[in-house]
Design a protein around this motif. Structure first.
Motif, PDB file in Angstrom:
ATOM      1  N   GLU B  49     -29.446  -2.259 110.716  1.00 36.19           N
ATOM      2  CA  GLU B  49     -28.777  -2.484 112.006  1.00 36.19           C
ATOM      3  C   GLU B  49     -29.561  -3.512 112.821  1.00 36.19           C
ATOM      4  OE1 GLU B  49     -27.516  -0.006 116.053  1.00 36.19           O
ATOM      5  OE2 GLU B  49     -28.775   0.968 114.562  1.00 36.19           O
ATOM      6  N   THR B  51     -30.423  -4.066 116.345  1.00 37.75           N
ATOM      7  CA  THR B  51     -30.299  -3.261 117.569  1.00 37.75           C
ATOM      8  C   THR B  51     -30.268  -4.118 118.837  1.00 37.75           C
ATOM      9  OG1 THR B  51     -32.691  -2.968 117.663  1.00 37.75           O
ATOM     10  CG2 THR B  51     -31.415  -1.233 116.562  1.00 37.75           C
ATOM     11  N   TYR B  52     -30.879  -5.292 118.783  1.00 36.20           N
ATOM     12  CA  TYR B  52     -30.901  -6.126 119.994  1.00 36.20           C
ATOM     13  C   TYR B  52     -31.204  -7.569 119.616  1.00 36.20           C
ATOM     14  CZ  TYR B  52     -30.841  -6.052 125.091  1.00 36.20           C
ATOM     15  OH  TYR B  52     -30.468  -6.193 126.404  1.00 36.20           O
ATOM     16  N   SER B  67     -34.148  -7.604 116.935  1.00 37.32           N
ATOM     17  CA  SER B  67     -34.763  -6.311 116.691  1.00 37.32           C
ATOM     18  C   SER B  67     -33.906  -5.631 115.623  1.00 37.32           C
ATOM     19  CB  SER B  67     -34.768  -5.513 117.998  1.00 37.32           C
ATOM     20  OG  SER B  67     -35.165  -4.211 117.741  1.00 37.32           O
ATOM     21  N   THR B  69     -33.509  -2.732 112.147  1.00 40.17           N
ATOM     22  CA  THR B  69     -34.036  -1.469 111.613  1.00 40.17           C
ATOM     23  C   THR B  69     -33.974  -1.459 110.081  1.00 40.17           C
ATOM     24  OG1 THR B  69     -31.889  -0.395 111.778  1.00 40.17           O
ATOM     25  CG2 THR B  69     -33.363  -0.141 113.651  1.00 40.17           C
ATOM     26  N   VAL B  74     -38.452   0.034 113.243  1.00 38.73           N
ATOM     27  CA  VAL B  74     -37.905  -1.117 113.965  1.00 38.73           C
ATOM     28  C   VAL B  74     -38.818  -2.315 113.768  1.00 38.73           C
ATOM     29  CG1 VAL B  74     -37.185  -1.986 116.224  1.00 38.73           C
ATOM     30  CG2 VAL B  74     -36.867   0.413 115.681  1.00 38.73           C
ATOM     31  N   GLN B  76     -39.380  -6.461 114.743  1.00 40.23           N
ATOM     32  CA  GLN B  76     -38.948  -7.575 115.589  1.00 40.23           C
ATOM     33  C   GLN B  76     -39.238  -8.870 114.844  1.00 40.23           C
ATOM     34  OE1 GLN B  76     -40.405  -7.438 119.615  1.00 40.23           O
ATOM     35  NE2 GLN B  76     -39.525  -5.428 119.980  1.00 40.23           N
ATOM     36  N   CYS B  92     -42.446  -1.387 114.805  1.00 38.46           N
ATOM     37  CA  CYS B  92     -42.553  -0.118 115.532  1.00 38.46           C
ATOM     38  C   CYS B  92     -42.176   0.992 114.563  1.00 38.46           C
ATOM     39  CB  CYS B  92     -41.614  -0.059 116.725  1.00 38.46           C
ATOM     40  SG  CYS B  92     -41.756  -1.441 117.818  1.00 38.46           S
ATOM     41  N   ASN B  94     -41.119   4.515 113.211  1.00 35.22           N
ATOM     42  CA  ASN B  94     -40.339   5.578 113.854  1.00 35.22           C
ATOM     43  C   ASN B  94     -41.256   6.759 114.137  1.00 35.22           C
ATOM     44  OD1 ASN B  94     -38.312   7.175 114.782  1.00 35.22           O
ATOM     45  ND2 ASN B  94     -37.536   7.693 112.754  1.00 35.22           N
TER      46      ASN B  94
END
Lengths: 385, 95
Positions: B49, B51-52, B67, B69, B74, B76, B92, B94
């Protein structure tokens, strides 16, 4: 119409990292999570008692399982710019009030999108679709009441209030709920027996002006949902700044005088840039230093020539530092501000000044085109990294 | 009027770690770049996904940040619009 993004920074971070959704998230400085100020908190964190502008150590004490995320302003600023563009598709008259708040003058736009309620819902839907973020929409006859309507319906709410509804609401509303009335002004109003907006409306104009100046008249007009454009404070639609300043908290307490001077230069440049953008120049320079433990020192000095040149402001800062009582500065927090402002319309006669003015204009031109701080004085590298 | 440009920290890049160069598989659809997978340290990560997305201007160039997944972690990643080079900015896990 007022659009207020809900817990903006925290919501953006929750979108970026799905693992943060539904959890107490606090956003603070990049350097040390225990020596920072909370600039945003998710609603889950706010429910646990965390407030904006709270020291991070205090927030983590209240809510030890809160997830601390360092602020990434580029992300928020980009999102804010995109939201601004979305709003411009709905209405040409959009003003960015802050990074997460916008005002729209929707007179004349409602024929395109239906009623104000329909338009508000469409905006909310669009922002949710694009970014997954929620916002609160307040619609009222004036800016201040639209902002109030949004504030009373957070989060993810929408409120459309007519003038009659606003006046009824304001009668019993505590005076501190109005935008612009902080704790100190609230105390002064309470001292005068003004507890609600209804009390404020009853207060005579002459006494209000005597006690609070034009701000008092402006607040009363706001409570009466009147046009404030004929009040001198807002005569040309915008309040005139009394001063322009910047401050910075360093990562650690520093005694390195070169490093501290570089920071003064950096802050002076930042102040100068803002002055030039607002076409202002100032005569009085104010500096503030604190070591973060005891109280700080501050000094101001008024000079004959007004300026908006960062290097000149920096030189004036150095002049003021020389008259500081302590010779060796111990600094954690420092600030520079310029006041005694006037419109910048100087005409230079001497070659040296004309050249300097051309240099400043060229730097501004490059930075406006390619982004802020594309060109900056080399000596600022020490402070920057 | 609020100005986005009035904050210095907006322009201070986080240089806490070296950003690794990665290889990214992308789809170009409707004027949009959609990363689908990336290879980092010889390992392939399939993007589940996005996400941003956001952009950052640094002087004359623009960085396009995504960003994404993979297995709930996550990542970047960003594309440099002049060098056309992809880098991994942050991971990042989880938690």
């Amino acid at each position: 119409m007022h659009i207020d993004m809900d817990a903006f920074f925290a919501s953006v971070e929750q979108q970026v990292n799905p693992a943060l959704r539904g959890k107490p998230v606090i956003i603070g400085g990049r350097n040390n999570k225990y020596r920072s100020i909370i600039c945003a908190a998710s609603y889950e964190a706010k429910a646990r008692g965390i407030e904006n502008a709270m020291p991070s150590w205090k927030a983590l004490k209240i809510c030890p399982d809160a997830i601390f995320v360092p602020a990434d302003t580029t992300k928020y600023v980009y999102t804010s710019d995109q939201i601004f563009q979305i709003l411009q598709n709905f209405c040409p008259q959009v003003e960015k009030f802050s990074v997460d708040e916008f005002f729209l003058d929707i007179d004349g736009c409602q024929g395109l999108f239906g009623s104000a309620l329909d338009m508000g819902l469409a905006i909310k839907k669009k922002i949710k679709q694009r970014f997954g973020l929620t916002c609160t929409v307040g619609v009222a006859p004036s800016r201040i009441t639209a902002k109030l309507a949004a504030k009373l319906h957070k989060p993810d709410g929408i409120a459309v209030l007519s003038k009659k509804e606003v006046l009824t609401l304001l009668t019993t509303l505590p005076v501190e709920k109005i935008c612009g009335i902080g704790p100190r002004l609230k105390e002064r109003f309470h001292y005068l027996g003004v507890y609600t907006c209804g009390d404020l409306v009853q207060y005579p104009n002459s006494l209000l002006k005597k006690q609070f100046g034009v701000v008092g008249l402006w607040l009363k007009a706001a409570c009466l949902v009147e046009d404030i454009s004929d009040i001198p404070f807002f005569a040309d639609g915008k309040p005139k700044p009394k001063s322009v300043g910047h401050s910075q908290t360093l990562r650690y307490v520093s005694t390195d005088q070169d490093f501290i001077h570089d920071w003064f230069y950096l802050l002076s440049e930042m102040v100068a840039q803002r002055l030039r953008r607002q076409k202002l120049q100032g005569r009085t320079v104010y500096i503030y230093v604190a070591d973060g433990f005891k109280g700080g020192h501050s000094k101001r000095k008024t000079f004959i020539e007004p300026t908006y040149d960062g290097y000149e402001i920096y030189q004036r800062c150095l002049e003021i530092i020389d008259i500081f009582p302590c010779k060796e500065l111990l600094v954690r927090v420092l600030g520079v501000s310029v006041s005694n402002l006037e419109p910048a319309n100087a005409i230079y006669l001497f070659d040296k000044d004309i050249k300097r003015e051309r240099l400043i204009q060229s730097i501004d031109h490059i930075n406006n085109k390619h982004g802020e701080w594309t060109v900056y004085p080399a000596s600022l590298r020490c402070a920057r990294y | 009027m609020f100005s986005n440009d009035s904050r210095w920290d907006r322009h201070t890049p986080d240089q806490s770690r070296e950003e690794d160069v990665i290889e990214v598989g992308v789809i170009f659809r409707k004027n949009k770049i959609i990363p689908t997978c990336f290879v980092w340290r010889h390992e392939k990560y399939v993007i589940e996904e996005i996400t941003y997305y956001w952009q950052e201007r640094r002087g004359g160039y623009i960085l396009h940040f995504f960003s994404v997944t993979h297995h709930s972690n996550v990542y970047q990643i960003y594309l440099h619009n002049i060098h056309m080079c992809w880098r991994l900015k942050d991971v990042c896990p989880n938690s």
